[in-house]
Design a protein around this motif. Structure first.
Motif, PDB file in Angstrom:
ATOM      1  N   ALA A  89      32.570 -20.679  -8.461  1.00 28.60           N
ATOM      2  CA  ALA A  89      31.236 -21.107  -8.881  1.00 28.60           C
ATOM      3  C   ALA A  89      31.236 -21.536 -10.349  1.00 28.60           C
ATOM      4  CB  ALA A  89      30.236 -19.973  -8.668  1.00 28.60           C
ATOM      5  N   LYS A  90      32.086 -20.897 -11.150  1.00 31.47           N
ATOM      6  CA  LYS A  90      32.164 -21.252 -12.572  1.00 31.47           C
ATOM      7  C   LYS A  90      32.944 -22.554 -12.784  1.00 31.47           C
ATOM      8  CE  LYS A  90      32.058 -16.464 -14.211  1.00 31.47           C
ATOM      9  NZ  LYS A  90      32.827 -15.408 -14.901  1.00 31.47           N
ATOM     10  N   GLU A  91      33.915 -22.836 -11.896  1.00 24.10           N
ATOM     11  CA  GLU A  91      34.795 -24.003 -12.072  1.00 24.10           C
ATOM     12  C   GLU A  91      34.169 -25.252 -11.452  1.00 24.10           C
ATOM     13  OE1 GLU A  91      38.566 -22.989 -10.435  1.00 24.10           O
ATOM     14  OE2 GLU A  91      38.933 -21.367 -11.850  1.00 24.10           O
ATOM     15  N   THR A  92      33.192 -25.770 -12.108  1.00 22.42           N
ATOM     16  CA  THR A  92      32.543 -26.989 -11.619  1.00 22.42           C
ATOM     17  C   THR A  92      33.289 -28.222 -12.130  1.00 22.42           C
ATOM     18  OG1 THR A  92      31.059 -26.936 -13.519  1.00 22.42           O
ATOM     19  CG2 THR A  92      30.287 -25.907 -11.472  1.00 22.42           C
ATOM     20  N   ILE A  93      33.298 -29.280 -11.349  1.00 23.81           N
ATOM     21  CA  ILE A  93      33.958 -30.532 -11.711  1.00 23.81           C
ATOM     22  C   ILE A  93      32.933 -31.655 -11.694  1.00 23.81           C
ATOM     23  CG2 ILE A  93      35.729 -32.203 -11.056  1.00 23.81           C
ATOM     24  CD1 ILE A  93      37.228 -29.942  -9.698  1.00 23.81           C
ATOM     25  N   ASP A  94      32.879 -32.373 -12.796  1.00 27.67           N
ATOM     26  CA  ASP A  94      31.985 -33.516 -12.886  1.00 27.67           C
ATOM     27  C   ASP A  94      32.774 -34.755 -12.471  1.00 27.67           C
ATOM     28  OD1 ASP A  94      30.207 -35.470 -13.408  1.00 27.67           O
ATOM     29  OD2 ASP A  94      29.962 -35.037 -15.555  1.00 27.67           O
ATOM     30  N   VAL A  95      32.588 -35.206 -11.247  1.00 28.85           N
ATOM     31  CA  VAL A  95      33.359 -36.339 -10.734  1.00 28.85           C
ATOM     32  C   VAL A  95      32.939 -37.653 -11.370  1.00 28.85           C
ATOM     33  CG1 VAL A  95      33.851 -35.248  -8.517  1.00 28.85           C
ATOM     34  CG2 VAL A  95      31.771 -36.597  -8.782  1.00 28.85           C
ATOM     35  N   THR A  96      31.828 -37.659 -12.107  1.00 24.75           N
ATOM     36  CA  THR A  96      31.387 -38.896 -12.767  1.00 24.75           C
ATOM     37  C   THR A  96      32.033 -39.049 -14.144  1.00 24.75           C
ATOM     38  OG1 THR A  96      29.461 -37.826 -13.802  1.00 24.75           O
ATOM     39  CG2 THR A  96      29.182 -38.740 -11.578  1.00 24.75           C
TER      40      THR A  96
END
Length: 340
Positions: A89-96
């Motif tokens: 949940a902490k390891e978010t990835i911004d694909v933009t």
């Protein structure tokens, strides 16, 4: 003891309900089932019991161990799963978000020069031959008509492995191997590493690269040699390049020569590159000595040939203005990037 075992199981059930983390579960496992745990202490005290009682209590203790281990494993797996969910949940990835571009590598200057020279000779019908870097004294010296007292045979000039084996000092031994394994017509070049006992400085290295060439056929003359090398020089340095051949001596060619090219920096007017002469020496060459042809079993009444050898580092230094040969071996990325 039965009462102790029963009480331990009841306490374990109560404590297990209160567990709140993986660490607490591990601490409970050590406290109950470890080497100094409660169950271990009960099992140690069984030595004073009668055999029948020991058997009954042992079975009960094993069942208790299995029950506690199963329950603890389930708890620990639950906590691991929860911990993993929290981390994900902490390891978010911004694909933009734009990615970091990867820089593509490229050939080293020396490899580029060797490939360029090789392709020039390939376009003229030459094939590429290779030979071992660890050579015999016979192939490196004897078969190439080098006198027993030739200075190149000294240990101060050559890396000897044994009395009869050495690190090749030139790619010319490939000539010998080609003459032994092939029949004329022969038209080959042999690029590769060579080794000499040189002290490293701006123009010398104990390891460097040579490109040897050999042509053997009927009616081969010095004019063929000059025509081939003049064409190669023009393809390497430009169509306006002029060539000059000066008499020299090599034990494996007769007659022998060194070839100069008109300075590609000043066009022959004189500069610091050509030391004011207007000419730059780039290779040695000559007609293959009959003694070398005989080693390969070539009929010297029917066939003649020419050979030449040039240093890849020297060509690279002259062509690209590199003033120190050591720069080519230091793996300094700042140097390498200049020659994309």
């Amino acid at each position: 003891m039965k009462e102790k075992l029963k009480q331990m199981m009841l306490d374990a059930e109560t404590k297990m309900l209160a567990l709140g983390s993986l660490q607490e579960a591990e601490e409970m496992r050590v406290k109950l089932l470890g080497k100094k745990g409660e169950l271990t202490e009960i099992l140690r005290s069984m030595k004073d019991l009668a055999p029948e009682e020991r058997k009954i209590l042992g079975q009960a203790a094993n069942e208790a161990r299995n029950t506690i281990e199963t329950a603890l494993n389930e708890k620990m797996e639950f906590f691991r799963s929860k911990q993993k969910e929290m981390e994900l949940a902490k390891e978010t990835i911004d694909v933009t978000e734009p990615g970091v571009p990867s820089e593509l590598g490229h050939k080293h200057l020396l490899n580029s020069v060797i490939d360029e020279i090789t392709e020039i000779f390939r376009s003229m019908g030459f094939s590429v031959a290779e030979g071992p870097e660890v050579e015999t004294v016979f192939n490196n010296f004897d078969a190439l008509n080098a006198d027993e007292n030739h200075p190149a045979r000294d240990m101060t000039d050559t890396f000897y492995i044994t009395e009869d084996v050495l690190l090749r000092t030139q790619t010319s031994p490939v000539q010998v191997r080609t003459l032994k394994s092939s029949k004329p017509p022969i038209k080959v070049i042999s690029p590769g590493r060579v080794f000499r006992c040189d002290t490293p400085d701006a123009t010398h290295s104990p390891m460097f690269h040579q490109i040897e060439g050999l042509v053997v056929d009927e009616d081969i003359t010095m004019a063929d040699l000059k025509g081939v090398l003049d064409s190669v020089a023009k393809q390497m340095f430009g169509p306006e390049t002029r060539t000059k051949f000066r008499p020299h001596h090599f034990p494996f060619t007769e007659p022998s020569a060194e070839m100069d090219v008109s300075c590609f920096k000043c066009g022959g007017k004189g500069c610091n590159v050509c030391k004011g002469s207007g000419w730059i020496e780039i290779l040695g060459c000559g007609m293959v000595h009959p003694a070398v042809l005989k080693v390969g079993g070539v009929d010297t009444e029917k066939y003649t040939g020419f050979a030449f050898g040039l240093g890849a580092e020297r060509i690279a230094m002259l062509k690209y203005g590199v003033d120190d040969i050591r720069l080519m071996y230091e793996n300094d990325i700042r140097f390498v990037k200049q020659f994309r």
